[in-house]
Scaffold this motif. Structure first.
Motif, PDB file in Angstrom:
ATOM      1  N   ALA A 142      11.099  68.323  10.430  1.00 40.06           N
ATOM      2  CA  ALA A 142      10.336  68.138   9.197  1.00 40.06           C
ATOM      3  C   ALA A 142       8.848  68.459   9.363  1.00 40.06           C
ATOM      4  N   MET A 143       8.408  68.655  10.589  1.00 37.09           N
ATOM      5  CA  MET A 143       6.975  68.852  10.854  1.00 37.09           C
ATOM      6  C   MET A 143       6.665  70.257  11.372  1.00 37.09           C
ATOM      7  N   GLN A 144       7.462  71.238  11.029  1.00 30.76           N
ATOM      8  CA  GLN A 144       7.312  72.569  11.596  1.00 30.76           C
ATOM      9  C   GLN A 144       6.434  73.523  10.779  1.00 30.76           C
ATOM     10  N   SER A 145       5.967  73.093   9.632  1.00 36.85           N
ATOM     11  CA  SER A 145       5.092  73.990   8.867  1.00 36.85           C
ATOM     12  C   SER A 145       3.794  74.191   9.646  1.00 36.85           C
ATOM     13  N   PRO A 146       3.176  75.342   9.496  1.00 34.91           N
ATOM     14  CA  PRO A 146       1.917  75.594  10.218  1.00 34.91           C
ATOM     15  C   PRO A 146       0.845  74.535   9.939  1.00 34.91           C
ATOM     16  N   GLU A 147       0.791  74.057   8.706  1.00 37.83           N
ATOM     17  CA  GLU A 147      -0.212  73.045   8.355  1.00 37.83           C
ATOM     18  C   GLU A 147       0.042  71.735   9.090  1.00 37.83           C
ATOM     19  N   ARG A 148       1.291  71.315   9.116  1.00 34.93           N
ATOM     20  CA  ARG A 148       1.620  70.052   9.794  1.00 34.93           C
ATOM     21  C   ARG A 148       1.425  70.176  11.303  1.00 34.93           C
ATOM     22  N   GLN A 149       1.806  71.300  11.869  1.00 38.63           N
ATOM     23  CA  GLN A 149       1.612  71.517  13.299  1.00 38.63           C
ATOM     24  C   GLN A 149       0.120  71.520  13.636  1.00 38.63           C
ATOM     25  N   ALA A 150      -0.671  72.146  12.782  1.00 34.35           N
ATOM     26  CA  ALA A 150      -2.119  72.172  13.007  1.00 34.35           C
ATOM     27  C   ALA A 150      -2.708  70.764  12.950  1.00 34.35           C
ATOM     28  N   GLN A 151      -2.227  69.956  12.011  1.00 35.15           N
ATOM     29  CA  GLN A 151      -2.730  68.582  11.903  1.00 35.15           C
ATOM     30  C   GLN A 151      -2.337  67.759  13.131  1.00 35.15           C
ATOM     31  N   ILE A 152      -1.104  67.919  13.588  1.00 39.88           N
ATOM     32  CA  ILE A 152      -0.663  67.194  14.783  1.00 39.88           C
ATOM     33  C   ILE A 152      -1.509  67.616  15.986  1.00 39.88           C
ATOM     34  N   ASP A 153      -1.715  68.910  16.144  1.00 38.46           N
ATOM     35  CA  ASP A 153      -2.541  69.400  17.254  1.00 38.46           C
ATOM     36  C   ASP A 153      -3.951  68.824  17.188  1.00 38.46           C
ATOM     37  N   SER A 154      -4.498  68.769  15.983  1.00 43.74           N
ATOM     38  CA  SER A 154      -5.837  68.209  15.799  1.00 43.74           C
ATOM     39  C   SER A 154      -5.865  66.730  16.184  1.00 43.74           C
ATOM     40  N   ASP A 155      -4.827  65.998  15.781  1.00 39.15           N
ATOM     41  CA  ASP A 155      -4.753  64.574  16.117  1.00 39.15           C
ATOM     42  C   ASP A 155      -4.633  64.361  17.628  1.00 39.15           C
ATOM     43  N   ILE A 156      -3.853  65.199  18.274  1.00 36.39           N
ATOM     44  CA  ILE A 156      -3.702  65.102  19.735  1.00 36.39           C
ATOM     45  C   ILE A 156      -5.042  65.390  20.417  1.00 36.39           C
TER      46      ILE A 156
END
Length: 113
Positions: A58-72
């Motif tokens: 459910a988290m594979q969209s580029p936007e969601r991946q970018a947000q996860i990367d930013s949070d990490i």
């Protein structure tokens, strides 16, 4: 007061401020609430949660991946910030001793004149 003495006094003041900040981080790192909330829940558990979230279908969209990367990256940056304060405080302790010694020497030279 000579310019050299004034500059050294300012360096001493700045070193003491950095040392006090380092002591604050040291006290925080021993505080049970800080350990529980920041070190365990945020720096450890949240980082693991985000890494697992990266592989969620459910988290594979580029936007969601970018947000996860930013949070990490934010977690890593915060941990690095705390570490940096401790390192700078250690260095400030050494420089404080050097500055205090230099100040004594300058003042002694002024007394001799």
């Amino acid at each position: 007061m000579s310019t050299a003495i004034h500059e050294i006094e300012m360096d001493i003041k700045e070193a003491k401020e950095v040392i006090n900040l380092g002591k604050s981080v040291e006290r925080l790192s021993k505080n049970r609430d800080f350990i529980k909330v920041v070190e365990e829940r945020y720096l450890k558990d949240e980082a693991v949660r985000l890494v697992h979230l990266k592989s969620s279908p459910a988290m594979q969209s580029p936007e969601r991946q970018a947000q996860i990367d930013s949070d990490i990256r934010s977690i890593g940056s915060f941990a690095q910030f705390l570490d940096m304060i401790s390192v700078l405080a250690e260095r400030a302790e050494t420089s404080l001793e050097d500055h205090e010694r230099a100040l004594e020497e300058l003042r002694a030279e002024g007394d001799e004149e």
